[in-house]
Motif scaffolding. Structure first.
Motif, mmCIF file in Angstrom:
data_model
loop_
_atom_site.group_PDB
_atom_site.id
_atom_site.type_symbol
_atom_site.label_atom_id
_atom_site.label_comp_id
_atom_site.label_asym_id
_atom_site.label_seq_id
_atom_site.Cartn_x
_atom_site.Cartn_y
_atom_site.Cartn_z
ATOM 1 N N ILE A 93 -110.265 -50.978 82.552
ATOM 2 C CA ILE A 93 -109.157 -49.662 82.736
ATOM 3 C C ILE A 93 -108.076 -49.882 83.605
ATOM 4 C CG2 ILE A 93 -110.073 -47.934 84.104
ATOM 5 C CD1 ILE A 93 -112.428 -47.377 82.214
ATOM 6 N N VAL A 94 -108.740 -50.608 85.025
ATOM 7 C CA VAL A 94 -107.875 -50.918 86.133
ATOM 8 C C VAL A 94 -106.993 -51.708 85.566
ATOM 9 C CG1 VAL A 94 -107.826 -52.206 88.119
ATOM 10 C CG2 VAL A 94 -109.908 -51.541 87.472
ATOM 11 N N LYS A 95 -107.094 -52.876 84.476
ATOM 12 C CA LYS A 95 -105.496 -53.150 84.102
ATOM 13 C C LYS A 95 -104.163 -52.497 83.358
ATOM 14 C CE LYS A 95 -107.730 -57.792 83.746
ATOM 15 N NZ LYS A 95 -108.539 -59.196 83.063
ATOM 16 N N ASP A 96 -105.059 -51.418 82.758
ATOM 17 C CA ASP A 96 -105.010 -50.697 81.576
ATOM 18 C C ASP A 96 -103.377 -49.812 83.108
ATOM 19 O OD1 ASP A 96 -104.583 -51.090 79.625
ATOM 20 O OD2 ASP A 96 -107.293 -50.050 79.037
ATOM 21 N N TYR A 97 -104.349 -49.443 83.999
ATOM 22 C CA TYR A 97 -103.504 -48.398 84.610
ATOM 23 C C TYR A 97 -102.445 -49.205 85.374
ATOM 24 C CZ TYR A 97 -102.545 -44.947 88.430
ATOM 25 O OH TYR A 97 -101.878 -43.630 89.207
ATOM 26 N N LEU A 98 -102.871 -50.323 85.938
ATOM 27 C CA LEU A 98 -101.832 -50.526 86.523
ATOM 28 C C LEU A 98 -100.164 -51.494 86.144
ATOM 29 C CD1 LEU A 98 -103.877 -52.887 88.920
ATOM 30 C CD2 LEU A 98 -102.722 -50.656 89.160
ATOM 31 N N ALA A 99 -100.626 -51.435 84.464
ATOM 32 C CA ALA A 99 -99.594 -52.443 83.631
ATOM 33 C C ALA A 99 -98.975 -50.965 83.257
ATOM 34 C CB ALA A 99 -100.042 -52.452 82.535
ATOM 35 N N ASP A 100 -100.097 -49.509 82.571
ATOM 36 C CA ASP A 100 -98.941 -48.516 82.256
ATOM 37 C C ASP A 100 -98.831 -47.339 82.855
ATOM 38 O OD1 ASP A 100 -98.654 -50.109 79.974
ATOM 39 O OD2 ASP A 100 -100.931 -49.469 79.037
ATOM 40 N N ASP B 198 -80.866 -50.751 86.375
ATOM 41 C CA ASP B 198 -80.749 -51.374 85.032
ATOM 42 C C ASP B 198 -82.521 -49.997 84.062
ATOM 43 O OD1 ASP B 198 -80.064 -53.222 85.438
ATOM 44 O OD2 ASP B 198 -81.501 -54.791 86.053
ATOM 45 N N VAL B 199 -81.828 -49.531 83.471
ATOM 46 C CA VAL B 199 -83.050 -49.078 82.085
ATOM 47 C C VAL B 199 -83.193 -49.815 80.824
ATOM 48 C CG1 VAL B 199 -82.879 -46.968 80.458
ATOM 49 C CG2 VAL B 199 -81.593 -46.821 82.519
ATOM 50 N N TYR B 200 -84.740 -50.122 81.287
ATOM 51 C CA TYR B 200 -86.048 -50.396 79.710
ATOM 52 C C TYR B 200 -86.271 -49.461 79.126
ATOM 53 C CZ TYR B 200 -84.950 -54.348 83.517
ATOM 54 O OH TYR B 200 -85.099 -55.263 84.198
ATOM 55 N N GLU B 201 -86.377 -50.332 77.741
ATOM 56 C CA GLU B 201 -87.049 -49.782 77.146
ATOM 57 C C GLU B 201 -88.855 -50.101 76.289
ATOM 58 O OE1 GLU B 201 -86.510 -47.873 72.277
ATOM 59 O OE2 GLU B 201 -87.236 -50.822 72.423
ATOM 60 N N GLY B 202 -89.876 -50.037 76.911
ATOM 61 C CA GLY B 202 -91.001 -50.758 76.824
ATOM 62 C C GLY B 202 -91.407 -50.089 75.391
ATOM 63 N N THR B 203 -92.832 -51.296 75.179
ATOM 64 C CA THR B 203 -93.305 -50.708 74.332
ATOM 65 C C THR B 203 -94.459 -51.050 74.574
ATOM 66 O OG1 THR B 203 -92.635 -52.685 73.550
ATOM 67 C CG2 THR B 203 -91.966 -51.031 73.006
ATOM 68 N N PHE B 204 -95.912 -50.373 74.107
ATOM 69 C CA PHE B 204 -97.193 -50.377 73.866
ATOM 70 C C PHE B 204 -97.765 -50.218 72.333
ATOM 71 C CE2 PHE B 204 -101.196 -48.145 75.116
ATOM 72 C CZ PHE B 204 -101.614 -50.100 76.293
ATOM 73 N N ARG C 54 -98.252 -55.726 74.907
ATOM 74 C CA ARG C 54 -96.863 -54.366 75.969
ATOM 75 C C ARG C 54 -95.224 -55.832 76.109
ATOM 76 N NH1 ARG C 54 -101.883 -54.569 78.413
ATOM 77 N NH2 ARG C 54 -102.392 -52.414 78.961
ATOM 78 N N SER C 55 -94.341 -55.246 75.917
ATOM 79 C CA SER C 55 -93.106 -55.893 76.599
ATOM 80 C C SER C 55 -91.891 -54.815 76.511
ATOM 81 C CB SER C 55 -92.555 -55.981 74.895
ATOM 82 O OG SER C 55 -92.287 -54.947 74.248
ATOM 83 N N ARG C 56 -91.290 -55.024 77.158
ATOM 84 C CA ARG C 56 -89.989 -54.094 77.902
ATOM 85 C C ARG C 56 -88.494 -55.030 77.467
ATOM 86 N NH1 ARG C 56 -90.262 -52.841 83.519
ATOM 87 N NH2 ARG C 56 -91.872 -51.560 83.124
#
Length: 257
Positions: A128-135, A185-191, A243-245
């Protein structure tokens, strides 16, 4: 503090997540399922914010100082509590939280399979911690302009250098695309994720909030509810994320003339 939490009913989140889960299972079209999945994950991230704001308020005995934390202040506090100066999550705060709040009764021998449950809860909280900080940027993309959409199943494969062999390292039933910006810079993130695993984590979020509230408000004997795994193979089936961007453009604040 206690007067405030006497009025709070965290069980409402279980009803919300059950609604998402039922709609995901019973969606008539793939497009409908993708929509529910992206909304479900955004709701999960929003609930993590609620979770940590309230957990910190109770464990710090500081209601207003925590409930009014901004997004960056909350992220900084999560990092400080769970990571400190380490690259990996340490168990100092986790052990305190487990012993004094989640399983916060003196007669711990009343809790069956306590050590196994502690390990299970640690695993879920770390996810849960990792999900929030990553997303958290994904959550902002949902809240500010719905800068996101989703698609269906995908798999992640790796190819060994100088070899024709490829290996599957993950399979997921949902992939979310979202837009985020860093400077110009504008990024497209994927999850990529499995929504069944997200539902599992939602159940732990609610259970932990309710147990923490019970410990705070207790005035006599406490009946804590704890979660456990009946079938570890089924429980672990939907584990994993990817995850990637990629950079897709530049941000220009100037309006066209």
């Amino acid at each position: 503090m206690k007067d405030y939490y006497k009025k709070i009913d965290f069980s409402i989140f279980k009803k919300i997540f059950d609604l998402y889960f039922d709609n995901l299972k019973n969606s008539k079209t793939e497009k409908e399922r993708y929509l529910w999945a992206s909304k479900f994950y955004a709701e999960y991230l929003q609930t993590i914010e609620i979770f940590f704001l309230n957990i910190f308020a109770i464990t710090d005995n500081d209601l207003y100082g925590n409930l009014f934390l901004g997004n960056k202040e909350l992220r900084d506090k999560i990092k400080e509590r769970f990571y400190g100066d380490k690259k990996f999550i340490n168990d100092v705060f986790l052990n305190y939280f487990l012993d004094n709040w989640i399983f916060g009764i003196k007669e711990k021998d009343r809790i069956s399979d306590l050590e196994d449950k502690k390990r299970l809860y640690k695993t879920m909280i770390k996810e849960i911690v990792k999900d929030y900080l990553a997303d958290y940027e994904l959550l902002n993309s949902f809240k500010h302009g719905l800068r996101m959409h989703s698609s269906g199943k995908n798999s992640i494969w790796i190819k060994i250098k100088e070899s024709f062999k490829s290996f599957k390292i993950g399979g997921y039933n949902t992939k979310i695309f979202y837009l985020t910006r860093k400077g110009e810079d504008v990024y497209e993130g994927t999850f990529s994720f499995n929504w069944e695993r997200v539902y599992q984590k939602c159940l732990f979020l609610i259970n932990i909030l309710e147990n923490t509230q019970k410990i705070l408000l207790h005035s006599g004997e406490i009946e804590l509810e704890t979660l456990f795994v009946v079938d570890r193979k089924v429980f672990s089936k939907h584990f994993g994320t990817f995850r990637s961007r990629r950079l897709i453009g530049k941000y220009n604040k100037k309006l066209p003339t």
